[in-house]
Scaffold this motif. Structure first.
Motif, PDB file in Angstrom:
ATOM      1  N   PHE A 179      -2.310  -0.415  -4.340  1.00  0.00           N
ATOM      2  CA  PHE A 179      -3.097   0.180  -3.371  1.00  0.00           C
ATOM      3  C   PHE A 179      -2.581   1.577  -2.847  1.00  0.00           C
ATOM      4  CE2 PHE A 179      -3.897  -4.309  -3.450  1.00  0.00           C
ATOM      5  CZ  PHE A 179      -4.938  -4.455  -4.215  1.00  0.00           C
ATOM      6  N   SER A 180      -3.427   2.399  -2.499  1.00  0.00           N
ATOM      7  CA  SER A 180      -2.994   3.836  -1.872  1.00  0.00           C
ATOM      8  C   SER A 180      -3.786   3.778  -0.444  1.00  0.00           C
ATOM      9  CB  SER A 180      -3.398   4.983  -2.785  1.00  0.00           C
ATOM     10  OG  SER A 180      -2.985   6.186  -2.141  1.00  0.00           O
ATOM     11  N   LEU A 181      -2.868   4.327   0.343  1.00  0.00           N
ATOM     12  CA  LEU A 181      -3.463   4.682   1.863  1.00  0.00           C
ATOM     13  C   LEU A 181      -4.454   5.812   1.750  1.00  0.00           C
ATOM     14  CD1 LEU A 181      -3.132   3.499   4.479  1.00  0.00           C
ATOM     15  CD2 LEU A 181      -1.373   5.179   4.962  1.00  0.00           C
ATOM     16  N   ASN A 182      -4.358   6.704   0.603  1.00  0.00           N
ATOM     17  CA  ASN A 182      -5.404   7.789   0.452  1.00  0.00           C
ATOM     18  C   ASN A 182      -6.739   7.304  -0.194  1.00  0.00           C
ATOM     19  OD1 ASN A 182      -3.557   9.607   1.385  1.00  0.00           O
ATOM     20  ND2 ASN A 182      -2.769   9.927  -0.586  1.00  0.00           N
ATOM     21  N   ASP A 183      -6.935   6.055  -0.426  1.00  0.00           N
ATOM     22  CA  ASP A 183      -7.963   5.542  -0.995  1.00  0.00           C
ATOM     23  C   ASP A 183      -8.543   4.247  -0.424  1.00  0.00           C
ATOM     24  OD1 ASP A 183     -10.242   5.012  -2.647  1.00  0.00           O
ATOM     25  OD2 ASP A 183      -9.205   4.204  -4.380  1.00  0.00           O
ATOM     26  N   ILE A 184      -8.811   4.374   0.902  1.00  0.00           N
ATOM     27  CA  ILE A 184      -9.022   2.958   1.623  1.00  0.00           C
ATOM     28  C   ILE A 184     -10.293   2.487   1.085  1.00  0.00           C
ATOM     29  CG2 ILE A 184     -10.009   2.120   3.878  1.00  0.00           C
ATOM     30  CD1 ILE A 184      -6.968   2.939   3.912  1.00  0.00           C
ATOM     31  N   ASP A 185     -11.289   3.143   0.658  1.00  0.00           N
ATOM     32  CA  ASP A 185     -12.584   2.663   0.035  1.00  0.00           C
ATOM     33  C   ASP A 185     -12.164   1.758  -1.340  1.00  0.00           C
ATOM     34  OD1 ASP A 185     -14.090   4.001   1.816  1.00  0.00           O
ATOM     35  OD2 ASP A 185     -14.531   5.747   0.547  1.00  0.00           O
ATOM     36  N   GLY A 186     -11.285   2.175  -2.115  1.00  0.00           N
ATOM     37  CA  GLY A 186     -10.852   1.409  -3.211  1.00  0.00           C
ATOM     38  C   GLY A 186     -10.235   0.196  -3.033  1.00  0.00           C
ATOM     39  N   ILE A 187      -9.374   0.049  -1.556  1.00  0.00           N
ATOM     40  CA  ILE A 187      -9.117  -1.235  -1.137  1.00  0.00           C
ATOM     41  C   ILE A 187     -10.205  -2.001  -0.714  1.00  0.00           C
ATOM     42  CG2 ILE A 187      -7.540  -2.324   0.385  1.00  0.00           C
ATOM     43  CD1 ILE A 187      -6.134   0.276   0.736  1.00  0.00           C
ATOM     44  N   LEU A 188     -11.127  -1.600  -0.008  1.00  0.00           N
ATOM     45  CA  LEU A 188     -12.407  -2.268   0.208  1.00  0.00           C
ATOM     46  C   LEU A 188     -13.084  -2.654  -0.927  1.00  0.00           C
ATOM     47  CD1 LEU A 188     -14.127  -0.386   3.359  1.00  0.00           C
ATOM     48  CD2 LEU A 188     -13.094  -2.881   3.273  1.00  0.00           C
ATOM     49  N   ASP A 189     -13.198  -2.027  -1.868  1.00  0.00           N
ATOM     50  CA  ASP A 189     -14.015  -2.327  -3.097  1.00  0.00           C
ATOM     51  C   ASP A 189     -13.527  -3.760  -3.754  1.00  0.00           C
ATOM     52  OD1 ASP A 189     -15.946  -0.466  -2.610  1.00  0.00           O
ATOM     53  OD2 ASP A 189     -15.370   0.891  -3.768  1.00  0.00           O
ATOM     54  N   ALA A 190     -12.144  -3.430  -3.939  1.00  0.00           N
ATOM     55  CA  ALA A 190     -11.370  -4.442  -4.630  1.00  0.00           C
ATOM     56  C   ALA A 190     -11.365  -5.976  -3.658  1.00  0.00           C
ATOM     57  CB  ALA A 190      -9.916  -3.964  -4.494  1.00  0.00           C
ATOM     58  N   MET A 191     -11.542  -5.821  -2.406  1.00  0.00           N
ATOM     59  CA  MET A 191     -11.590  -7.071  -1.630  1.00  0.00           C
ATOM     60  C   MET A 191     -13.095  -7.399  -1.870  1.00  0.00           C
ATOM     61  SD  MET A 191      -8.750  -7.390  -0.512  1.00  0.00           S
ATOM     62  CE  MET A 191      -7.265  -6.317  -0.020  1.00  0.00           C
ATOM     63  N   LYS A 192     -14.096  -6.581  -1.941  1.00  0.00           N
ATOM     64  CA  LYS A 192     -15.416  -6.949  -1.891  1.00  0.00           C
ATOM     65  C   LYS A 192     -15.906  -7.663  -3.211  1.00  0.00           C
ATOM     66  CE  LYS A 192     -17.344  -3.958   1.759  1.00  0.00           C
ATOM     67  NZ  LYS A 192     -18.254  -2.600   1.954  1.00  0.00           N
ATOM     68  N   ASN A 193     -15.447  -7.057  -4.261  1.00  0.00           N
ATOM     69  CA  ASN A 193     -15.646  -7.165  -5.530  1.00  0.00           C
ATOM     70  C   ASN A 193     -14.858  -8.345  -6.379  1.00  0.00           C
ATOM     71  OD1 ASN A 193     -17.909  -5.491  -5.781  1.00  0.00           O
ATOM     72  ND2 ASN A 193     -16.523  -3.920  -6.155  1.00  0.00           N
ATOM     73  N   GLU A 194     -13.518  -8.937  -5.633  1.00  0.00           N
ATOM     74  CA  GLU A 194     -12.951  -9.793  -5.899  1.00  0.00           C
ATOM     75  C   GLU A 194     -12.171  -9.343  -7.234  1.00  0.00           C
ATOM     76  OE1 GLU A 194     -14.870 -13.706  -6.150  1.00  0.00           O
ATOM     77  OE2 GLU A 194     -15.403 -13.637  -4.047  1.00  0.00           O
ATOM     78  N   THR A 195     -11.561  -8.170  -7.272  1.00  0.00           N
ATOM     79  CA  THR A 195     -10.669  -7.696  -8.599  1.00  0.00           C
ATOM     80  C   THR A 195      -9.464  -8.021  -8.208  1.00  0.00           C
ATOM     81  OG1 THR A 195     -10.925  -5.562  -7.702  1.00  0.00           O
ATOM     82  CG2 THR A 195     -12.736  -6.153  -9.155  1.00  0.00           C
TER      83      THR A 195
ATOM     84  N   ILE B  94       1.154  -1.288  -0.188  1.00  0.00           N
ATOM     85  CA  ILE B  94      -0.009  -0.011  -0.083  1.00  0.00           C
ATOM     86  C   ILE B  94       0.807   1.294  -0.037  1.00  0.00           C
ATOM     87  CG2 ILE B  94      -1.802   1.219   1.267  1.00  0.00           C
ATOM     88  CD1 ILE B  94      -2.662  -1.212   2.378  1.00  0.00           C
ATOM     89  N   ASN B  95       0.828   2.155  -0.875  1.00  0.00           N
ATOM     90  CA  ASN B  95       1.513   3.298  -1.003  1.00  0.00           C
ATOM     91  C   ASN B  95       0.950   4.416  -0.282  1.00  0.00           C
ATOM     92  OD1 ASN B  95       3.011   5.525  -2.061  1.00  0.00           O
ATOM     93  ND2 ASN B  95       3.640   4.267  -3.913  1.00  0.00           N
ATOM     94  N   THR B  96       1.877   5.162   0.211  1.00  0.00           N
ATOM     95  CA  THR B  96       1.312   6.268   1.286  1.00  0.00           C
ATOM     96  C   THR B  96       0.882   7.748   0.552  1.00  0.00           C
ATOM     97  OG1 THR B  96       3.603   6.986   1.582  1.00  0.00           O
ATOM     98  CG2 THR B  96       2.575   5.717   3.420  1.00  0.00           C
ATOM     99  N   GLY B  97       1.285   7.428  -0.933  1.00  0.00           N
ATOM    100  CA  GLY B  97       0.834   8.498  -1.643  1.00  0.00           C
ATOM    101  C   GLY B  97      -0.083   8.178  -2.691  1.00  0.00           C
ATOM    102  N   ASP B  98      -0.202   8.879  -3.871  1.00  0.00           N
ATOM    103  CA  ASP B  98      -1.362   8.547  -4.949  1.00  0.00           C
ATOM    104  C   ASP B  98      -0.344   7.833  -6.177  1.00  0.00           C
ATOM    105  OD1 ASP B  98      -3.402   9.430  -3.771  1.00  0.00           O
ATOM    106  OD2 ASP B  98      -3.016  11.579  -4.183  1.00  0.00           O
ATOM    107  N   HIS B  99       0.804   8.015  -6.047  1.00  0.00           N
ATOM    108  CA  HIS B  99       1.645   7.378  -7.060  1.00  0.00           C
ATOM    109  C   HIS B  99       1.886   5.835  -6.695  1.00  0.00           C
ATOM    110  CE1 HIS B  99       4.676   6.875 -10.223  1.00  0.00           C
ATOM    111  NE2 HIS B  99       5.545   6.220  -9.360  1.00  0.00           N
ATOM    112  N   LEU B 100       1.426   4.971  -7.528  1.00  0.00           N
ATOM    113  CA  LEU B 100       1.490   3.571  -7.220  1.00  0.00           C
ATOM    114  C   LEU B 100       2.845   3.106  -7.894  1.00  0.00           C
ATOM    115  CD1 LEU B 100      -2.225   2.493  -7.645  1.00  0.00           C
ATOM    116  CD2 LEU B 100      -0.903   3.452  -5.557  1.00  0.00           C
TER     117      LEU B 100
END
Length: 266
Positions: free
Chosen positions: A84-100, A72-78
């Motif tokens: 994944f980015s620490l600034n986008d926790i929702d994105g991490i959750l969505d990836a887990m939920k949607n099995e992407t 998990i990156n601390t910034g927006d540059h992956l």
């Protein structure tokens, strides 16, 4: 990941990072994940930072084969290892939920110095002179003499690490699905008297490279293990081969190796 519940967070603690991690800890608790303080109790190891932090996480946690690594990156540059980015926790959750997400296995190399000190590398192992003079190394492939190298040093990389230090030296980018190691020169000396291959060399993953340091007073080289320098005195020979140890990484399905190469370099 129903059976993987113990999570170890690897990061450099600062006030800012602790504040950013707080929501991650809350989400882990909400979804019945347990944050552990000892990586040996973890089956999920989360690196928080850039690619350098990920490499340090591997080394400091002993290249755990039975654990799943997540960057998990601390910034927006992956990066190459942080999808994944620490600034986008929702994105991490969505990836887990949607099995992407999917688990990808990456090779490591095993390095032995003087037949004793053995360690692993994820990207590369480099051997360089620590003094301002020509470094001389006899190169053997599967115990058969290949060449005598003169120059600043040599680097041996995995396919995964072919986009790192290796690429900056003009090495080839290698598909990680290929079991191979790559030998690349650092400022080789080529003239009428001395000659090296002068090109990157890709070897079968079943091959063993042996680098024998010519004992001419330059026998205290700098040996780089990924992004960490090792101090080894009286280095006579370094053996490098593809290890049986593979690192399991949790990655986004829509972010393949070549998609990352394209985003980074093109």
């Amino acid at each position: 990941m129903p059976t993987r519940r113990n999570v170890f967070l690897f990061y450099k603690p600062t006030k800012e990072i602790e504040e950013k991690i707080a929501p991650l800890r809350e989400i882990a608790k909400e979804y019945n994940f347990k944050i552990v303080s000892d990586y040996r109790e973890a089956n999920i190891i989360v690196s928080i930072g850039g690619d350098g932090a990920f490499l340090q996480a591997l080394r400091k946690t002993g290249f755990q084969e039975d654990a799943l690594y997540l960057g998990i990156n601390t910034g927006d540059h992956l990066g190459f290892y942080t999808d994944f980015s620490l600034n986008d926790i929702d994105g991490i959750l969505d990836a887990m939920k949607n099995e992407t997400v999917e688990v990808r296995k990456n090779p490591t190399i095993e390095v032995s110095v003087n037949g004793e000190n053995s360690f692993y590398c994820f990207n590369e192992c480099s051997i360089r002179s620590n003094v301002i003079r020509t470094f001389v190394i006899d190169v053997f492939i599967d115990d058969v003499y290949f060449e005598t190298f003169r120059g600043d040093g040599l680097i041996v990389s995995t396919p995964t690490g072919s986009t790192a230090y290796n690429k900056s030296l003009g090495g080839a980018i290698v598909d990680p699905r290929i079991k191979a190691i790559q030998l690349t020169e650092i400022a080789s000396l080529n003239n009428n008297e001395f000659r090296t291959l002068g090109a990157p060399l890709i070897l079968s993953g079943d091959s063993t490279l042996t680098l024998k340091v010519v004992q001419d007073g330059n026998d205290h080289p700098i040996i780089g293990a990924d992004n960490e320098a090792l101090s080894i005195r009286h280095c006579h020979d370094v053996k490098i081969r593809i290890s049986d140890k593979q690192i399991k990484m949790l990655k986004l399905k829509n972010n393949s190796f070549f998609q990352r190469v394209q985003k980074t370099f093109l």
